[in-house]
Design a protein around this motif. Sequence first.
Motif, PDB file in Angstrom:
ATOM      1  N   VAL A 150      16.014  15.250  51.194  1.00 35.16           N
ATOM      2  CA  VAL A 150      15.315  15.624  52.440  1.00 35.16           C
ATOM      3  C   VAL A 150      15.653  16.966  52.939  1.00 35.16           C
ATOM      4  O   VAL A 150      14.774  17.649  53.291  1.00 35.16           O
ATOM      5  CB  VAL A 150      15.777  14.404  53.289  1.00 35.16           C
ATOM      6  N   ALA A 151      17.059  17.347  52.842  1.00 38.06           N
ATOM      7  CA  ALA A 151      17.304  18.710  53.221  1.00 38.06           C
ATOM      8  C   ALA A 151      16.745  19.799  52.615  1.00 38.06           C
ATOM      9  O   ALA A 151      16.186  20.522  53.183  1.00 38.06           O
ATOM     10  CB  ALA A 151      18.858  18.777  52.995  1.00 38.06           C
ATOM     11  N   PHE A 152      16.541  19.803  51.224  1.00 38.79           N
ATOM     12  CA  PHE A 152      15.608  20.681  50.778  1.00 38.79           C
ATOM     13  C   PHE A 152      14.194  20.675  51.036  1.00 38.79           C
ATOM     14  O   PHE A 152      13.698  21.649  51.248  1.00 38.79           O
ATOM     15  CB  PHE A 152      15.760  20.374  49.072  1.00 38.79           C
ATOM     16  N   ASP A 153      13.631  19.504  51.156  1.00 39.87           N
ATOM     17  CA  ASP A 153      12.251  19.311  51.687  1.00 39.87           C
ATOM     18  C   ASP A 153      12.129  20.120  53.112  1.00 39.87           C
ATOM     19  O   ASP A 153      10.919  20.874  53.296  1.00 39.87           O
ATOM     20  CB  ASP A 153      11.858  17.855  51.951  1.00 39.87           C
ATOM     21  N   LEU A 154      13.031  19.779  54.037  1.00 40.62           N
ATOM     22  CA  LEU A 154      12.717  20.375  55.301  1.00 40.62           C
ATOM     23  C   LEU A 154      13.450  21.535  55.901  1.00 40.62           C
ATOM     24  O   LEU A 154      12.820  22.532  56.547  1.00 40.62           O
ATOM     25  CB  LEU A 154      13.516  19.298  56.322  1.00 40.62           C
ATOM     26  N   HIS A 155      14.404  22.266  54.826  1.00 39.48           N
ATOM     27  CA  HIS A 155      15.047  23.553  55.311  1.00 39.48           C
ATOM     28  C   HIS A 155      15.065  24.588  54.111  1.00 39.48           C
ATOM     29  O   HIS A 155      15.942  25.514  54.448  1.00 39.48           O
ATOM     30  CB  HIS A 155      16.482  23.168  55.672  1.00 39.48           C
ATOM     31  N   ARG A 156      14.482  24.369  53.086  1.00 37.54           N
ATOM     32  CA  ARG A 156      14.443  25.432  52.056  1.00 37.54           C
ATOM     33  C   ARG A 156      14.032  26.662  52.445  1.00 37.54           C
ATOM     34  O   ARG A 156      14.276  27.866  52.090  1.00 37.54           O
ATOM     35  CB  ARG A 156      13.666  25.021  50.854  1.00 37.54           C
ATOM     36  N   PHE A 157      13.089  26.680  53.535  1.00 37.52           N
ATOM     37  CA  PHE A 157      12.209  27.992  54.013  1.00 37.52           C
ATOM     38  C   PHE A 157      13.429  28.684  54.734  1.00 37.52           C
ATOM     39  O   PHE A 157      13.559  30.016  55.023  1.00 37.52           O
ATOM     40  CB  PHE A 157      10.947  27.763  54.905  1.00 37.52           C
ATOM     41  N   ALA A 158      14.511  27.851  55.489  1.00 35.76           N
ATOM     42  CA  ALA A 158      15.334  28.426  56.411  1.00 35.76           C
ATOM     43  C   ALA A 158      16.117  29.466  55.424  1.00 35.76           C
ATOM     44  O   ALA A 158      16.885  30.390  55.950  1.00 35.76           O
ATOM     45  CB  ALA A 158      16.090  27.610  56.963  1.00 35.76           C
ATOM     46  N   LEU A 159      16.459  28.919  53.945  1.00 34.78           N
ATOM     47  CA  LEU A 159      17.230  29.475  53.007  1.00 34.78           C
ATOM     48  C   LEU A 159      16.635  30.889  52.742  1.00 34.78           C
ATOM     49  O   LEU A 159      17.556  31.928  52.575  1.00 34.78           O
ATOM     50  CB  LEU A 159      17.496  28.662  51.861  1.00 34.78           C
ATOM     51  N   LEU A 160      15.309  30.693  52.440  1.00 37.59           N
ATOM     52  CA  LEU A 160      14.587  32.226  52.115  1.00 37.59           C
ATOM     53  C   LEU A 160      14.635  33.104  53.184  1.00 37.59           C
ATOM     54  O   LEU A 160      14.974  34.236  52.844  1.00 37.59           O
ATOM     55  CB  LEU A 160      13.184  31.743  51.828  1.00 37.59           C
ATOM     56  N   GLU A 161      14.542  32.607  54.439  1.00 37.08           N
ATOM     57  CA  GLU A 161      14.298  33.698  55.500  1.00 37.08           C
ATOM     58  C   GLU A 161      15.806  34.180  55.690  1.00 37.08           C
ATOM     59  O   GLU A 161      16.106  35.259  56.164  1.00 37.08           O
ATOM     60  CB  GLU A 161      13.991  32.888  56.807  1.00 37.08           C
ATOM     61  N   LEU A 193      22.522  26.390  51.441  1.00 36.71           N
ATOM     62  CA  LEU A 193      21.570  25.804  51.969  1.00 36.71           C
ATOM     63  C   LEU A 193      22.181  24.979  53.135  1.00 36.71           C
ATOM     64  O   LEU A 193      21.823  24.625  54.212  1.00 36.71           O
ATOM     65  CB  LEU A 193      20.655  24.627  51.344  1.00 36.71           C
ATOM     66  N   TYR A 194      23.434  24.398  52.991  1.00 34.58           N
ATOM     67  CA  TYR A 194      24.131  23.593  53.700  1.00 34.58           C
ATOM     68  C   TYR A 194      24.282  24.099  55.109  1.00 34.58           C
ATOM     69  O   TYR A 194      24.124  23.464  56.135  1.00 34.58           O
ATOM     70  CB  TYR A 194      25.123  22.755  53.142  1.00 34.58           C
ATOM     71  N   PRO A 195      24.905  25.153  54.987  1.00 32.19           N
ATOM     72  CA  PRO A 195      25.317  25.892  56.490  1.00 32.19           C
ATOM     73  C   PRO A 195      24.127  26.206  57.348  1.00 32.19           C
ATOM     74  O   PRO A 195      24.359  26.246  58.462  1.00 32.19           O
ATOM     75  CB  PRO A 195      25.819  27.365  55.937  1.00 32.19           C
ATOM     76  N   LEU A 196      22.937  25.979  56.789  1.00 30.23           N
ATOM     77  CA  LEU A 196      21.679  26.212  57.531  1.00 30.23           C
ATOM     78  C   LEU A 196      20.895  25.128  57.864  1.00 30.23           C
ATOM     79  O   LEU A 196      19.763  25.256  58.536  1.00 30.23           O
ATOM     80  CB  LEU A 196      20.488  27.050  56.716  1.00 30.23           C
ATOM     81  N   LEU A 197      21.418  23.853  57.683  1.00 31.38           N
ATOM     82  CA  LEU A 197      21.021  22.808  58.055  1.00 31.38           C
ATOM     83  C   LEU A 197      20.786  22.561  59.519  1.00 31.38           C
ATOM     84  O   LEU A 197      21.722  22.736  60.313  1.00 31.38           O
ATOM     85  CB  LEU A 197      21.581  21.354  57.422  1.00 31.38           C
ATOM     86  N   GLY A 198      19.838  21.784  59.906  1.00 26.12           N
ATOM     87  CA  GLY A 198      19.574  21.716  61.327  1.00 26.12           C
ATOM     88  C   GLY A 198      20.515  20.576  61.744  1.00 26.12           C
ATOM     89  O   GLY A 198      21.150  19.901  61.066  1.00 26.12           O
ATOM     90  N   GLU A 199      20.906  20.166  63.098  1.00 25.18           N
ATOM     91  CA  GLU A 199      21.913  19.303  63.562  1.00 25.18           C
ATOM     92  C   GLU A 199      21.613  17.982  63.115  1.00 25.18           C
ATOM     93  O   GLU A 199      22.499  17.137  62.646  1.00 25.18           O
ATOM     94  CB  GLU A 199      22.125  19.261  65.054  1.00 25.18           C
ATOM     95  N   GLN A 200      20.391  17.433  63.197  1.00 25.63           N
ATOM     96  CA  GLN A 200      20.069  16.051  63.026  1.00 25.63           C
ATOM     97  C   GLN A 200      20.327  15.800  61.373  1.00 25.63           C
ATOM     98  O   GLN A 200      20.890  15.006  60.838  1.00 25.63           O
ATOM     99  CB  GLN A 200      18.659  15.760  63.365  1.00 25.63           C
ATOM    100  N   THR A 201      19.806  16.626  60.481  1.00 25.14           N
ATOM    101  CA  THR A 201      19.779  16.592  59.065  1.00 25.14           C
ATOM    102  C   THR A 201      21.279  16.456  58.738  1.00 25.14           C
ATOM    103  O   THR A 201      21.855  15.884  57.801  1.00 25.14           O
ATOM    104  CB  THR A 201      19.122  17.715  58.404  1.00 25.14           C
TER     105      THR A 201
END
Length: 343
Positions: A281-292, A204-212
């Motif tokens: 917070v990273a899981f809350d906001l970006h978990r769908f990015a991981l699935l995609e 998940l970490y490589p997919l985080l947005g810049e702010q997160t």
Amino acid sequence: MKLGSSMQPPAGLGAGRRFFLVGYLPTYAAVFFLALLFWAGARGWHPPAGGRLRFSRAWTTAAALGVGETVLLVLGVTLLAVLLAPLQTSLGRLLEGAWPDRLGRAHRVRARQLRRKESWERRAALPAVVLLPPGTAGSGPPPTPAVSADVVQRAGVAGTELRRRYPLRDHLIRPTALGNALAAAEDTAGRAFGYDAVVAWPRLYPLLGEQTRTVVDDRRDTVDAAARMAVTTAATALAAAVVLMRTGWWLALALVPLLVSWVAYRGAVQAAFAYGESVHVAFDLHRFALLEALGGRLPDAPEDERKTAGAWCDLWRQGVPLPAGFRYTAHRDPSTTGGQGQP
């Protein structure tokens, strides 16, 4: 050349913010403290001249350092920091309580941490509510509420602290407060969505947005810097005790880095709480990015999400193949790919 210029590592030699906070600054503080004692006359092998340390002479020596001496000091501190950098993970695990099994004390300290967790669990538990028998509700004055709002609030605060300080499962309890704070983040981050953070976080970490990512990195650097300072200053206290062993009551100066070590460790524990929050917070906001990014279909319901996340985590953790009915999506939404999070 001013001694203060040695606070900056050589340009281009790993002189990023993380290297400065985690590697260079603790090493510089230790070297400077021990050098100050040496310049003041502390020698472990014989008493100081006149029976006392002379810090005025130490400051004079420090102020008189030439360009070559200052450059040598900077290079020496930087080289030592670079050589110690690979040990950062080992030093962190030492503070987390990853001690050798032959140390019997580790089991006793872990048992004490378990008792502390049980204490927080009792504070977070609401008192039992006594139910009235049928037919007695209308007789007499109205019953007083069994649990007041103040009691519920205190229990909620205690429950929040319990989840920040300790993992849910007792077998994950570690001997130290820092280890338990980090274990709590590993055990609970993403858990509500079906993820095992230990295996999901590296993906998940490589997919985080810049702010997160900025928040996560900043808080992780704070944890590592405080932990490194705690270990370095504890070692400095031992070295200072050896250097000051023939100076009489000046030996008490060895308590200064020891006090700094204790404060730094407490700071590392508080920073670990903040870091764990940012991982949640990273899981809350970006978990769908991981699935995609994995080519999976976005779930329609929470139960579907937990099943999908659990299947992926089983694959990453144990090599269990994905379910036979799993289907990849042919099209991806570019708005979520690359860490934007929600569709």
